[in-house]
Design a protein around this motif. Structure first.
Motif, PDB file in Angstrom:
ATOM      1  N   ARG A 188      -4.119   2.236   3.278  1.00 35.62           N
ATOM      2  CA  ARG A 188      -2.821   2.513   3.879  1.00 35.62           C
ATOM      3  C   ARG A 188      -1.946   1.264   3.910  1.00 35.62           C
ATOM      4  NH1 ARG A 188      -3.223   4.336  10.056  1.00 35.62           N
ATOM      5  NH2 ARG A 188      -1.438   3.092  10.664  1.00 35.62           N
ATOM      6  N   ALA A 189      -0.652   1.432   3.616  1.00 29.10           N
ATOM      7  CA  ALA A 189       0.318   0.340   3.751  1.00 29.10           C
ATOM      8  C   ALA A 189       1.442   0.853   4.648  1.00 29.10           C
ATOM      9  CB  ALA A 189       0.863  -0.052   2.390  1.00 29.10           C
ATOM     10  N   ASP A 190       1.622   0.235   5.804  1.00 23.51           N
ATOM     11  CA  ASP A 190       2.697   0.638   6.711  1.00 23.51           C
ATOM     12  C   ASP A 190       3.933  -0.180   6.373  1.00 23.51           C
ATOM     13  OD1 ASP A 190       0.733   2.179   7.831  1.00 23.51           O
ATOM     14  OD2 ASP A 190       0.339   0.806   9.491  1.00 23.51           O
ATOM     15  N   VAL A 191       5.001   0.505   6.022  1.00 25.47           N
ATOM     16  CA  VAL A 191       6.210  -0.203   5.570  1.00 25.47           C
ATOM     17  C   VAL A 191       7.395   0.194   6.431  1.00 25.47           C
ATOM     18  CG1 VAL A 191       5.404  -0.395   3.186  1.00 25.47           C
ATOM     19  CG2 VAL A 191       6.707   1.621   3.849  1.00 25.47           C
ATOM     20  N   TYR A 192       8.332  -0.730   6.576  1.00 28.46           N
ATOM     21  CA  TYR A 192       9.498  -0.440   7.398  1.00 28.46           C
ATOM     22  C   TYR A 192      10.612  -1.402   7.024  1.00 28.46           C
ATOM     23  CZ  TYR A 192      12.426   0.185  11.505  1.00 28.46           C
ATOM     24  OH  TYR A 192      13.494   0.450  12.334  1.00 28.46           O
ATOM     25  N   VAL A 193      11.835  -0.917   7.015  1.00 29.69           N
ATOM     26  CA  VAL A 193      12.984  -1.821   6.868  1.00 29.69           C
ATOM     27  C   VAL A 193      14.069  -1.406   7.847  1.00 29.69           C
ATOM     28  CG1 VAL A 193      12.548  -2.258   4.422  1.00 29.69           C
ATOM     29  CG2 VAL A 193      14.173  -0.503   5.060  1.00 29.69           C
ATOM     30  N   ALA A 194      14.884  -2.352   8.259  1.00 22.80           N
ATOM     31  CA  ALA A 194      16.022  -2.047   9.133  1.00 22.80           C
ATOM     32  C   ALA A 194      17.140  -3.032   8.839  1.00 22.80           C
ATOM     33  CB  ALA A 194      15.609  -2.143  10.597  1.00 22.80           C
ATOM     34  N   PRO A 205      -4.599  -5.336  -2.762  1.00 26.42           N
ATOM     35  CA  PRO A 205      -5.579  -4.510  -3.474  1.00 26.42           C
ATOM     36  C   PRO A 205      -5.941  -3.245  -2.690  1.00 26.42           C
ATOM     37  CG  PRO A 205      -6.376  -6.777  -3.159  1.00 26.42           C
ATOM     38  CD  PRO A 205      -5.094  -6.666  -2.427  1.00 26.42           C
ATOM     39  N   GLY A 206      -5.992  -2.109  -3.374  1.00 27.50           N
ATOM     40  CA  GLY A 206      -6.545  -0.887  -2.782  1.00 27.50           C
ATOM     41  C   GLY A 206      -5.589  -0.046  -1.957  1.00 27.50           C
ATOM     42  N   ARG A 207      -4.369  -0.504  -1.764  1.00 23.10           N
ATOM     43  CA  ARG A 207      -3.450   0.287  -0.911  1.00 23.10           C
ATOM     44  C   ARG A 207      -2.818   1.385  -1.760  1.00 23.10           C
ATOM     45  NH1 ARG A 207      -4.763  -1.621   4.297  1.00 23.10           N
ATOM     46  NH2 ARG A 207      -5.917  -3.437   3.660  1.00 23.10           N
ATOM     47  N   THR A 208      -2.966   2.633  -1.321  1.00 30.77           N
ATOM     48  CA  THR A 208      -2.479   3.757  -2.134  1.00 30.77           C
ATOM     49  C   THR A 208      -1.465   4.642  -1.407  1.00 30.77           C
ATOM     50  OG1 THR A 208      -4.424   4.970  -1.378  1.00 30.77           O
ATOM     51  CG2 THR A 208      -4.552   3.956  -3.567  1.00 30.77           C
ATOM     52  N   ALA A 260      14.143   6.975  -1.578  1.00 27.29           N
ATOM     53  CA  ALA A 260      13.037   6.138  -2.078  1.00 27.29           C
ATOM     54  C   ALA A 260      11.819   6.974  -2.435  1.00 27.29           C
ATOM     55  CB  ALA A 260      12.670   5.092  -1.027  1.00 27.29           C
ATOM     56  N   GLY A 261      11.832   8.252  -2.081  1.00 28.78           N
ATOM     57  CA  GLY A 261      10.714   9.129  -2.437  1.00 28.78           C
ATOM     58  C   GLY A 261       9.648   9.229  -1.367  1.00 28.78           C
ATOM     59  N   MET A 263       7.526  10.788  11.020  1.00 27.88           N
ATOM     60  CA  MET A 263       6.520  10.049  10.276  1.00 27.88           C
ATOM     61  C   MET A 263       6.674  10.409   8.805  1.00 27.88           C
ATOM     62  SD  MET A 263       5.354   8.804  12.994  1.00 27.88           S
ATOM     63  CE  MET A 263       4.138   7.752  12.233  1.00 27.88           C
ATOM     64  N   LEU A 264       6.803   9.396   7.978  1.00 26.16           N
ATOM     65  CA  LEU A 264       7.082   9.591   6.555  1.00 26.16           C
ATOM     66  C   LEU A 264       5.898   9.098   5.732  1.00 26.16           C
ATOM     67  CD1 LEU A 264      10.588   7.894   6.676  1.00 26.16           C
ATOM     68  CD2 LEU A 264      10.099  10.310   7.043  1.00 26.16           C
ATOM     69  N   GLN A 265       5.665   9.744   4.621  1.00 26.34           N
ATOM     70  CA  GLN A 265       4.493   9.375   3.814  1.00 26.34           C
ATOM     71  C   GLN A 265       4.717   9.667   2.335  1.00 26.34           C
ATOM     72  OE1 GLN A 265       0.444  10.365   5.253  1.00 26.34           O
ATOM     73  NE2 GLN A 265       0.450  11.846   3.589  1.00 26.34           N
ATOM     74  N   ALA A 266       4.139   8.830   1.484  1.00 28.20           N
ATOM     75  CA  ALA A 266       4.153   9.073   0.032  1.00 28.20           C
ATOM     76  C   ALA A 266       3.070   8.235  -0.619  1.00 28.20           C
ATOM     77  CB  ALA A 266       5.510   8.689  -0.562  1.00 28.20           C
ATOM     78  N   PRO A 267       2.569   8.680  -1.789  1.00 35.00           N
ATOM     79  CA  PRO A 267       1.693   7.783  -2.545  1.00 35.00           C
ATOM     80  C   PRO A 267       2.485   6.520  -2.902  1.00 35.00           C
ATOM     81  CG  PRO A 267       1.623  10.021  -3.437  1.00 35.00           C
ATOM     82  CD  PRO A 267       2.759   9.982  -2.447  1.00 35.00           C
ATOM     83  N   LEU A 268       1.864   5.360  -2.696  1.00 33.06           N
ATOM     84  CA  LEU A 268       2.567   4.087  -2.942  1.00 33.06           C
ATOM     85  C   LEU A 268       3.079   4.028  -4.381  1.00 33.06           C
ATOM     86  CD1 LEU A 268       3.319   1.376  -1.695  1.00 33.06           C
ATOM     87  CD2 LEU A 268       1.010   0.565  -2.213  1.00 33.06           C
ATOM     88  N   ALA A 269       2.287   4.594  -5.299  1.00 31.80           N
ATOM     89  CA  ALA A 269       2.655   4.535  -6.721  1.00 31.80           C
ATOM     90  C   ALA A 269       3.921   5.341  -7.007  1.00 31.80           C
ATOM     91  CB  ALA A 269       1.498   5.067  -7.567  1.00 31.80           C
ATOM     92  N   ASP A 270       4.241   6.316  -6.150  1.00 24.27           N
ATOM     93  CA  ASP A 270       5.383   7.200  -6.442  1.00 24.27           C
ATOM     94  C   ASP A 270       6.725   6.680  -5.914  1.00 24.27           C
ATOM     95  OD1 ASP A 270       3.477   8.761  -7.486  1.00 24.27           O
ATOM     96  OD2 ASP A 270       3.670  10.431  -6.046  1.00 24.27           O
ATOM     97  N   LEU A 271       6.700   5.604  -5.131  1.00 21.10           N
ATOM     98  CA  LEU A 271       7.967   5.166  -4.517  1.00 21.10           C
ATOM     99  C   LEU A 271       8.942   4.679  -5.589  1.00 21.10           C
ATOM    100  CD1 LEU A 271       6.849   3.360  -1.245  1.00 21.10           C
ATOM    101  CD2 LEU A 271       7.643   5.702  -1.601  1.00 21.10           C
TER     102      LEU A 271
END
Ligand code: COA
Length: 386
Positions: A106-112, A138-141, A183-184, A373-381
Motif C-alpha cells: 500500500r502507498a498512501d498518497v495525498y496532495v493539497a 519496492p512492492g507498492r501496488t 488522475a484515475g 476514501m479513494l483507491q487505484a492500482p498504483l500502475a494505473d495512475l
C-alpha cells in the motif's frame, strides 16, 4: 508566478529548515478552513515534524511547492505564515506514507494546495512527484488517498455521488474529487465525520447506567491518562490490532495491522512528543484477566476547544453486552472532569459501520461532513502535468 517542488528537509522544527513544516501546517490550516469549514484537527508544525523523526513503522516523504521570495496571492497572511525570514513561501504539499510492518503493498498518497494558488498546475506537479516516489518504493501496488468535505449533499442534489458500497454521498464537484478522478483514483468508500457538542445532555449518564447494567458484574473498568501501564500494554495493543481486523472497510485493499507492546510504546512516545494527551478507558474481563474493550480520546493541551474520539473496540466474544457504550460514556465523563472547557469532540466512522454509528448517534454525535476514501492500482495512475 514561479514555483518549484522540493523535498521537505528532515523534520526538526528548531533547525533553520523547520520552515517547511510551518509552511505545510499553514497550507493545511487554509485547506481545512476552505474545504471543511473549520481548522479543528489541522496538524500543527510540531505534529508534522515529529511524525518525520522516527520512521520505524512507517516511511514518510513530504514534498513542498514553494514560491521563492513570494508574496501571498490574496495579499493576506502568507501561506507558511510561521516561515522565518528568508524561508520560501509554501503554497502546497505532497505526502507519501508507506507502512513498514504490514500493508507492504500500500502507498498512501495525498496532495493539497492553498486555495489562492489552485488551478495553476501545482497540484498536478505535486501529485506526479508523489506518485513517482511511490513507484520507486519496492512492492507498492495500491494507491490510497482521501478527500475531505464539509457536508454530505442531499440525495437528490444533481452532483451527489453515492459510494460504491451504497452508503454515504459526496459532491462530484468537489475540487479534490475532480482532481483525483482525473488522475484515475476513484471513490471506494465514505467515512462520516461527526461532532458532539459539549456539555452532553443527561441522557449520556442514563446510557452509562443502562450499559453498566447490561454488562453485568464480570467487568472492571480502568481509566488511564497520557499513559498505559506496562502490565496492560500488550493487551491494549491486541485491541488496536483487533480494530484493524474487524473495522468494515468494504472495497478498500487494506490488511490488518500488526500491533504489539513495543509498537504501543513507540506510539505513546510519538503522541507525547507531538504535544498530544489522551484518555483511555478499558474493560477487563475479571474471570480471565483479559482486556476485552477500550476507547480512546485524544486531547490537545494547546487547543482547549476540541478533542478527537479515536479507537473504540470490543472483542467479538464480548459484543452485545453494551461494553462499547459503557467504555465510551465513562471515558467521556472523565474527559469532562479533566477538560471542562472543551466545546466539541470530533469522530470518524465508516458509513458501513452501523453498530459504531448507532452508539455515537445515541450519545449525541451529529453528522458534520466526512471524507471519501479513494483507491487505484498504483500502475494505473495517470500523469497530470502537461
Ligand atoms: C485537489 C487540489 C490538490 C488541486 O490542486 P490544484 O493546484 O488546483 O490542481 P491543478 O491546478 O494542478 O489541477 C489539475 C487538474 O485537476 C482538475 N481540477 C483541479 N481542481 C479542479 C476544480 N476545482 N474543478 C474541476 N477540475 C479541477 C482539473 O482537471 C485540473 O486541470 P485543468 O486546470 O487543466 O482543468 C486542491 O484543490 C486541494 O488542495 N484540495 C484539497 C485537498 C484534496 O482534496 N486533495 C486531494 C487528495 S488526492
Amino acid at each position: 508566478m514561479q514555483w518549484r517542488i522540493l523535498e521537505a528537509p528532515h523534520g526538526d522544527l528548531d533547525h533553520p529548515d523547520g520552515w517547511a513544516y510551518r509552511g505545510i501546517a499553514e497550507v493545511e490550516r487554509q485547506v481545512a478552513l476552505a474545504d471543511r469549514g473549520t481548522d479543528d484537527g489541522a496538524p500543527t508544525a510540531r505534529e508534522l515534524a515529529v511524525s518525520m523523526t522516527d520512521q520505524t513503522y512507517r516511511r514518510r516523504r513530504r514534498l513542498v511547492a514553494v514560491v521563492d521570495g513570494g508574496t501571498p496571492a490574496d495579499g493576506g497572511t502568507p501561506a507558511g505564515g510561521g516561515t522565518p525570514a528568508g524561508g520560501p513561501l509554501v503554497v502546497g504539499h505532497g505526502f507519501l506514507g508507506c507502512n513498514l510492518r504490514d500493508n507492504l503493498h500500500r502507498a498512501d498518497v495525498y496532495v493539497a494546495v492553498a486555495p489562492p494558488y489552485r488551478r495553476r498546475g501545482i497540484g498536478a506537479a505535486l501529485a506526479d512527484a508523489v506518485v513517482a516516489l511511490a513507484r520507486a518504493e519496492p512492492g507498492r501496488t495500491t494507491a490510497l488517498s482521501e478527500v475531505e468535505f464539509a457536508a454530505e449533499p442531499a440525495a437528490d442534489a444533481p452532483d451527489a455521488l453515492v459510494a460504491p458500497t451504497g452508503n454515504g454521498r459526496i459532491s462530484a464537484d468537489l475540487p479534490g474529487l475532480r482532481f483525483a478522478r482525473r488522475a484515475g483514483i476513484g471513490l471506494t468508500m465514505i467515512s462520516r465525520r461527526s461532532v458532539l457538542r459539549l456539555p452532553v445532555s443527561d441522557d449520556v449518564a442514563r446510557l452509562e447506567e443502562q450499559a453498566r447494567a447490561a454488562a453485568g458484574p464480570d467487568y472492571r473498568l480502568h481509566v488511564w491518562r497520557d499513559d498505559i501501564p506496562e502490565r496492560w500494554l500488550a493487551g491494549y495493543a491486541a485491541l488496536e490490532e483487533r480494530l484493524t481486523i474487524d473495522e468494515p472497510n468494504p472495497g478498500l485493499d487494506v490488511e490488518p495491522e500488526h500491533w504489539d507492546a513495543e509498537r504501543m510504546r513507540h506510539e505513546m512516545r510519538e503522541l507525547r512528543e507531538a504535544g498530544r494527551g489522551w484518555l483511555l478507558t478499558a474493560a477487563e474481563h475479571i474471570p480471565t484477566g483479559e482486556l476485552v474493550a477500550a476507547t480512546m480520546l485524544l486531547y490537545f493541551p494547546d487547543r482547549q476547544a476540541y478533542s478527537e474520539q479515536e479507537t473504540t473496540v470490543v472483542v467479538p466474544e464480548h459484543r452485545g453486552r453494551r461494553l462499547g457504550m459503557l467504555v465510551k460514556c465513562v471515558n467521556l465523563r472523565e474527559h469532562t472532569r479533566v477538560r471542562p472547557a472543551t466545546e466539541r469532540i470530533w469522530t470518524w466512522n465508516n458509513e458501513d459501520n452501523p453498530h459504531m454509528l448507532a452508539i455515537n448517534v445515541a450519545m449525541g454525535f451529529r453528522p458534520a461532513g466526512g471524507s471519501a476514501m479513494l483507491q487505484a492500482p498504483l500502475a494505473d495512475l495517470r500523469t497530470l502535468s502537461r
